[in-house]
Design an enzyme around this catalytic site. Structure first.
Site, PDB file in Angstrom:
ATOM      1  N   ASP A  43       0.877  -1.165   0.000  1.00 31.40           N
ATOM      2  CA  ASP A  43       0.000   0.000   0.000  1.00 31.40           C
ATOM      3  C   ASP A  43       0.922   1.225   0.000  1.00 31.40           C
ATOM      4  OD1 ASP A  43      -2.057   1.776   0.011  1.00 31.40           O
ATOM      5  OD2 ASP A  43      -3.144   0.864   1.663  1.00 31.40           O
TER       6      ASP A  43
HETATM    7  C1  BGC Z   1      -4.922   3.397  -0.123  1.00 30.30           C
HETATM    8  C2  BGC Z   1      -5.017   2.386  -1.249  1.00 30.30           C
HETATM    9  C3  BGC Z   1      -4.781   3.083  -2.563  1.00 30.30           C
HETATM   10  C4  BGC Z   1      -3.429   3.759  -2.532  1.00 30.30           C
HETATM   11  C5  BGC Z   1      -3.053   4.465  -3.825  1.00 30.30           C
HETATM   12  C6  BGC Z   1      -3.635   4.201  -0.191  1.00 30.30           C
HETATM   13  O1  BGC Z   1      -3.647   5.237   0.728  1.00 30.30           O
HETATM   14  O2  BGC Z   1      -5.003   2.742   1.114  1.00 30.30           O
HETATM   15  O3  BGC Z   1      -6.262   1.766  -1.241  1.00 30.30           O
HETATM   16  O4  BGC Z   1      -4.869   2.170  -3.615  1.00 30.30           O
HETATM   17  O5  BGC Z   1      -3.424   4.715  -1.486  1.00 30.30           O
HETATM   18  O6  BGC Z   1      -3.818   5.582  -4.037  1.00 30.30           O
END
Ligand code: BGC
Length: 692
Positions: free
Chosen positions: A241
């Site tokens: 993530d």
């Molecule tokens: C979120 C993810 C997301 C990623 C990219 C993160 O903060 O938890 O779900 O895909 O950012 O934007």
């Protein structure tokens, strides 16, 4: 592509760079070896991407999608209903089509992976991201997530199920440890991921921010190496993530292949660990090899770039978003059949609440679709349907917010208008921040001024319909008696407005069912006693008793139970039989309206089991169209999965000997049909299902 050769040709530094993102949404390119950069974008229910990010030749071909030029603009994409809405449709085929459409849009813009599905289990109603997640139940989540992955990947684009694992609240998400016993993890929180990995084989998967029993998900070798790869056979890439990696070397050792986004210290951490001998070539090459496989798997979309116009029909996708929004409408209450609205004698309709004019079609955070292709307004759609013969008046927030402050005056005005109307349609919900990444909700109540509005209108008019434009479960207890009908439209995507109007006017027969329990009070919900944790950890003390299982075990009556939803048709569950592994459920449509029903099958474990089990568990379901007056029989294959639980001592799924009851019905608390089955097996471990 000769992977071995490429790996041999890459320098160590090139390899290290390859293992970490080059920017917010793309990986490094390796020109020397002919490897272009790969793009990974949110997701999950509509593509979110800055137009500047669209690859040059793609941009030139689809200029029309960037009406105001490219700089700073967001690409136009379809905003499909959010996960909670798709969950309520209980329709894997529909989710497959949504996945396919998302895949097409990714191809159109030159994107290799969409960051979805979001498939965490809704552990308690406060999680700010529940609007993105499908359900509180692992079986339903698994079926929908599988369909999503298969749909997206049918287009040569990678799906990226997230957030693995146990990211069940937003508060403290970057550091909090989710603490649970292994059986709870396996049966509830890992279960859907296991199914998706084994059956749909995603090409990528995203590990979460949080810790699991003390260890960061991004460094969790047990979770990623042992369980995900060795046990389940996952052969895709693990993507972190965004910002979840604290130490790139530890995360690589746990088998995180791509650290996102670009992190300056990552390279240094890798070099340092390599120099110290903590990291060897084998680990590095394995990860590089998996990234190259990913690269190869997602190359299809480059061919696509040649004929972009053919790939993507945004109009058709709007139609699909509409179908999805229709199917996700959940009718909770419909006293005196107030819905669908009867045209006869209908002269004045009062519509109250800003959401009728500017609906929330999705939640906030990374999933927000910034530039939806077109958004339908419930109010405009209603006007069109009711026609000139009906006087439609609208009271938006400009009036209602004043009402909050000058209660007497505004109540008077609102009531006067409500008293004159034949029916009052109230669009209500929570603030936008109630459905958001990074923050949890603080309550499950309606915005107070909307509750006042409902009560005020009810004083002078009993014909009240409430439409809930919400991301997740919202208690109705305080005002339920004031509404004759309650329709939940969720954050239903760009076509939700039309689907609401169609449902209110009877062109769409509501068929969604709750994929999450609606509690009466927050304190009634599972997981709340431990929420939000002590700042370091949150303990999953309720164990296997998530969602409806908890309410059933504790004897708590929620506002509306899991699986519940009304229709304008009237279905009767007629018969159920089990023969040679096939369960047959017959349902009759007693009404004069064609309709769709979602048949649910639950299993109760043996009463004298050696292990403890929830009162019952959902095992199968089917959405079925039944013509007015017809009876439909639906067959389910009864598999071993119906009867197994995860035995921690044996470290596998097993079935215990004993008598199981299979129930069938329209919701988790209405199960009129049942059959019993004996599962036999030596020492309760193996079994012969069909022996009587
Ligand atoms: C979120 C993810 C997301 C990623 C990219 C993160 O903060 O938890 O779900 O895909 O950012 O934007």
């Amino acid at each position: 592509m000769d992977r071995e050769k490429l790996i041999a040709e890459m320098s160590l530094e090139e390899k290290f760079r390859f293992l970490t993102g080059a920017g917010m949404n793309h990986s490094v390119e390796c020109k020397r070896l002919g490897i272009s950069s790969m793009r990974l974008h949110d997701g999950p229910y509509g593509l979110r991407m800055k137009a500047d990010d669209a690859v040059e030749d793609v941009f030139l071909k689809i200029k029309s999608a960037f009406p105001n030029g490219r700089e700073g603009a967001e690409v136009i994409s379809t905003a499909f209903p959010s996960g909670a809405a798709l969950g309520a449709a209980w329709d894997p085929e529909l989710v497959f089509s949504v996945g396919e459409a998302l895949g097409e849009e990714c191809r159109m813009y030159g994107v290799q992976a969409i960051l979805g599905p979001s498939m965490n289990i809704k552990r308690h109603p406060l999680c700010g991201r529940n609007f993105e997640y499908f359900s509180e139940d692992p079986i339903l989540t698994e079926a929908l997530a599988e369909a999503y992955v298969e749909g997206v990947q049918s287009q040569g684009v990678a799906a990226c199920p997230k957030h693995f694992a146990m990211n069940n609240q937003e508060r403290g998400r970057f550091s909090l440890s989710s603490e649970a016993d292994e059986r709870t993890m396996r049966e509830v929180y890992l279960r859907a991921f296991e199914g998706v990995v084994k059956k749909a084989a995603p090409w990528s998967l995203m590990c979460s921010y949080n810790r699991i029993n003390g260890i960061l998900a991004s460094e969790n070798g047990w979770l990623l190496r042992e369980v995900l790869r060795k046990e389940w056979g996952f052969d895709g890439i693990v993507v972190s993530d965004w910002g979840a990696v604290k130490n790139r070397a530890y995360s690589l050792l746990a088998s995180v292949d791509l650290c996102m986004p670009y992190q300056e210290e990552a390279l240094r951490q890798l070099e340092e660990a390599y120099r110290q001998g903590d990291l060897d070539d084998e680990v590095v090459d394995e990860a590089v090899g998996r990234l190259l496989t990913f690269y190869e798997r997602t190359r299809l979309q480059e061919e696509g770039a040649a004929g972009l116009e053919k790939i993507c029909d945004l109009k058709a996708h709007h139609g699909l978003a509409l179908k999805a929004a229709r199917e996700s409408m959940v009718l909770l209450k419909n006293e005196d059949h107030i819905l669908p609205l009867k045209r006869e004698g209908l002269k004045r309709v009062l519509v109250v609440g800003e959401r009728a004019r500017s609906p929330y079609i999705g939640g906030d955070g990374s999933s927000r679709v910034a530039n939806p292709y077109c958004v339908s307004s419930p109010l405009e759609e209603l006007k069109q349907r009711l026609g000139d013969g009906v006087e439609l008046e609208f009271l938006g927030d400009d009036l209602l917010h004043t009402f909050e402050n000058e209660i007497g005056v505004m109540e008077g005005r609102l009531c006067r208008k409500a008293a004159e109307a034949d029916v009052v349609l109230i669009f209500a919900g929570q603030e936008y921040s109630g459905s958001s990444e990074a923050v949890d909700r603080t309550n499950i109540e309606l915005e107070p001024y909307m509750e006042y509005a409902i009560r005020a209108c009810h004083r002078v008019n009993r014909q009240i319909v409430v439409v809930l434009n919400v991301g997740s479960a919202l208690s109705t207890r305080n005002w339920n008696r004031c509404a004759k009908a309650i329709l939940v439209s969720w954050l239903g995507g760009q076509a939700m407005g039309q689907a609401i109007a169609e449902t209110l006017c009877g062109e769409n027969n509501p068929s969604g069912k709750l994929a999450e329990t609606i509690p009466g009070r927050l304190a009634d919900a599972p997981g709340m006693a431990e929420y939000p944790g002590d700042g370091y950890k949150t303990v999953y003390r309720e164990g296997l008793l998530t969602g409806y299982r908890y309410y059933q075990e504790k004897g708590i009556t929620p506002d509306y139970p899991f699986g519940f939803g009304l229709s304008y048709s009237d279905f009767t569950y007629v018969a159920m039989s089990l023969k040679e592994g096939v369960l047959r459920v017959s349902v009759k449509n007693n009404s004069e309206r064609d309709g769709e029903e979602i048949i649910q099958v639950y299993v109760q474990f043996p009463q004298n089991s050696w292990a403890s089990h929830p009162p019952m568990e959902l095992k199968a379901f089917r959405r079925v169209f039944i013509k007015a007056g017809d009876c439909q029989s639906v067959e389910f294959e009864v598999t071993e999965d119906f009867f197994t639980y995860y035995n921690v001592s044996l470290r596998r799924w097993v079935c215990e000997e004993g008598e199981y009851t299979i129930y069938g019905g329209p919701s988790s608390t209405q199960l009129p049909l049942s059959v019993k089955i004996n599962c036999k097996g030596p020492r309760g471990v193996t079994m012969n299902l069909w022996e009587e």
